[in-house]
Motif scaffolding. Structure first.
Motif, PDB file in Angstrom:
ATOM      1  N   SER A   1      -3.608  -9.478 -19.780  1.00  0.00           N
ATOM      2  CA  SER A   1      -4.836  -9.338 -19.008  1.00  0.00           C
ATOM      3  C   SER A   1      -4.874  -7.938 -18.433  1.00  0.00           C
ATOM      4  O   SER A   1      -3.854  -7.244 -18.377  1.00  0.00           O
TER       5      SER A   1
ATOM      6  N   LEU B   1      -6.572  -5.212 -15.298  1.00  0.00           N
ATOM      7  CA  LEU B   1      -7.346  -4.850 -14.114  1.00  0.00           C
ATOM      8  C   LEU B   1      -7.707  -3.379 -14.302  1.00  0.00           C
ATOM      9  O   LEU B   1      -7.428  -2.805 -15.362  1.00  0.00           O
TER      10      LEU B   1
ATOM     11  N   ALA C   1      -8.618 -20.786  -8.747  1.00  0.00           N
ATOM     12  CA  ALA C   1      -9.804 -20.027  -9.148  1.00  0.00           C
ATOM     13  C   ALA C   1     -10.296 -19.135  -8.004  1.00  0.00           C
ATOM     14  O   ALA C   1     -10.717 -17.997  -8.238  1.00  0.00           O
ATOM     15  N   LYS C   2     -10.204 -19.619  -6.777  1.00  0.00           N
ATOM     16  CA  LYS C   2     -10.619 -18.818  -5.624  1.00  0.00           C
ATOM     17  C   LYS C   2      -9.719 -17.593  -5.445  1.00  0.00           C
ATOM     18  O   LYS C   2     -10.141 -16.585  -4.890  1.00  0.00           O
ATOM     19  N   TRP C   3      -8.482 -17.694  -5.902  1.00  0.00           N
ATOM     20  CA  TRP C   3      -7.532 -16.576  -5.823  1.00  0.00           C
ATOM     21  C   TRP C   3      -7.574 -15.719  -7.102  1.00  0.00           C
ATOM     22  O   TRP C   3      -6.731 -14.868  -7.301  1.00  0.00           O
ATOM     23  N   GLU C   4      -8.527 -16.001  -7.998  1.00  0.00           N
ATOM     24  CA  GLU C   4      -8.657 -15.325  -9.291  1.00  0.00           C
ATOM     25  C   GLU C   4      -7.420 -15.553 -10.154  1.00  0.00           C
ATOM     26  O   GLU C   4      -6.959 -14.664 -10.873  1.00  0.00           O
ATOM     27  N   CYS C   5      -6.859 -16.756 -10.054  1.00  0.00           N
ATOM     28  CA  CYS C   5      -5.682 -17.160 -10.820  1.00  0.00           C
ATOM     29  C   CYS C   5      -6.047 -18.393 -11.635  1.00  0.00           C
ATOM     30  O   CYS C   5      -7.174 -18.870 -11.564  1.00  0.00           O
ATOM     31  N   GLU C   6      -5.072 -18.911 -12.382  1.00  0.00           N
ATOM     32  CA  GLU C   6      -5.358 -20.061 -13.243  1.00  0.00           C
ATOM     33  C   GLU C   6      -4.158 -20.997 -13.296  1.00  0.00           C
ATOM     34  O   GLU C   6      -3.012 -20.555 -13.357  1.00  0.00           O
TER      35      GLU C   6
ATOM     36  N   THR D   1      -2.455 -12.931 -10.810  1.00  0.00           N
ATOM     37  CA  THR D   1      -2.772 -11.523 -11.001  1.00  0.00           C
ATOM     38  C   THR D   1      -1.846 -10.687 -10.126  1.00  0.00           C
ATOM     39  O   THR D   1      -1.288 -11.198  -9.158  1.00  0.00           O
TER      40      THR D   1
ATOM     41  N   LYS E   1      -2.648  -8.728  -7.929  1.00  0.00           N
ATOM     42  CA  LYS E   1      -3.221  -8.638  -6.583  1.00  0.00           C
ATOM     43  C   LYS E   1      -2.727  -9.760  -5.678  1.00  0.00           C
ATOM     44  O   LYS E   1      -2.915  -9.690  -4.468  1.00  0.00           O
ATOM     45  N   VAL E   2      -2.108 -10.786  -6.261  1.00  0.00           N
ATOM     46  CA  VAL E   2      -1.716 -11.972  -5.509  1.00  0.00           C
ATOM     47  C   VAL E   2      -0.221 -11.973  -5.233  1.00  0.00           C
ATOM     48  O   VAL E   2       0.591 -11.853  -6.151  1.00  0.00           O
TER      49      VAL E   2
END
Length: 136
Positions: free
Chosen positions: A5, A7, A46-51, A69, A71-72
């Protein structure tokens, strides 16, 4: 071949195996609770842009395969996930859970296990790094 992925300034593939255990290892989770827990976990990720790549569990613990990600911060994500799922499960399954935890506001154990997964074995990575052409 692993899927990468991106960024703005990085390429990554960060996968984790997370294990959460119920407080006192009580065998309190039912099938409907696990179904609801999975939905909450997927929504929170999903709110944390994760899966959540995979989810399953037993009466006293759950396993999640996560794609995060860069960022987390994993510890921040896990603490938020535990807080949200505990609060919602205790609210939605209050009658069932009071047999296990009485009136205490608990659900998960304070501890958790999180492991990185995927990619090449450490021995292969170590060999690759050792074989780099170091400038003189």
């Amino acid at each position: 071949m692993q899927t990468l992925s991106t960024l703005h300034h990085c390429v990554y593939n960060l996968n984790y195996h997370l294990v959460l255990v119920t407080k006192y290892r009580r065998r309190c989770m039912t099938g409907p609770m696990l179904d609801r827990l999975e939905a909450i976990c997927r929504s929170t990720a999903a709110k944390w842009e994760c899966e959540v790549l995979e989810f399953n569990g037993e009466a006293d613990h759950v396993h999640l395969l996560l794609a995060l990600t860069p960022k987390v911060l994993p510890s921040a994500f896990v603490n938020n996930l535990k807080t949200v799922t505990s609060r919602l499960l205790r609210k939605e399954f209050a009658d069932h859970l009071k047999r296990y935890y009485w009136s205490k506001p608990v659900f998960w154990s304070r501890s958790y296990c999180i492991l990185t997964v995927g990619g090449a074995p450490l021995s292969v990575l170590k060999q690759y790094i050792e074989q780099q052409e170091r400038p003189e």
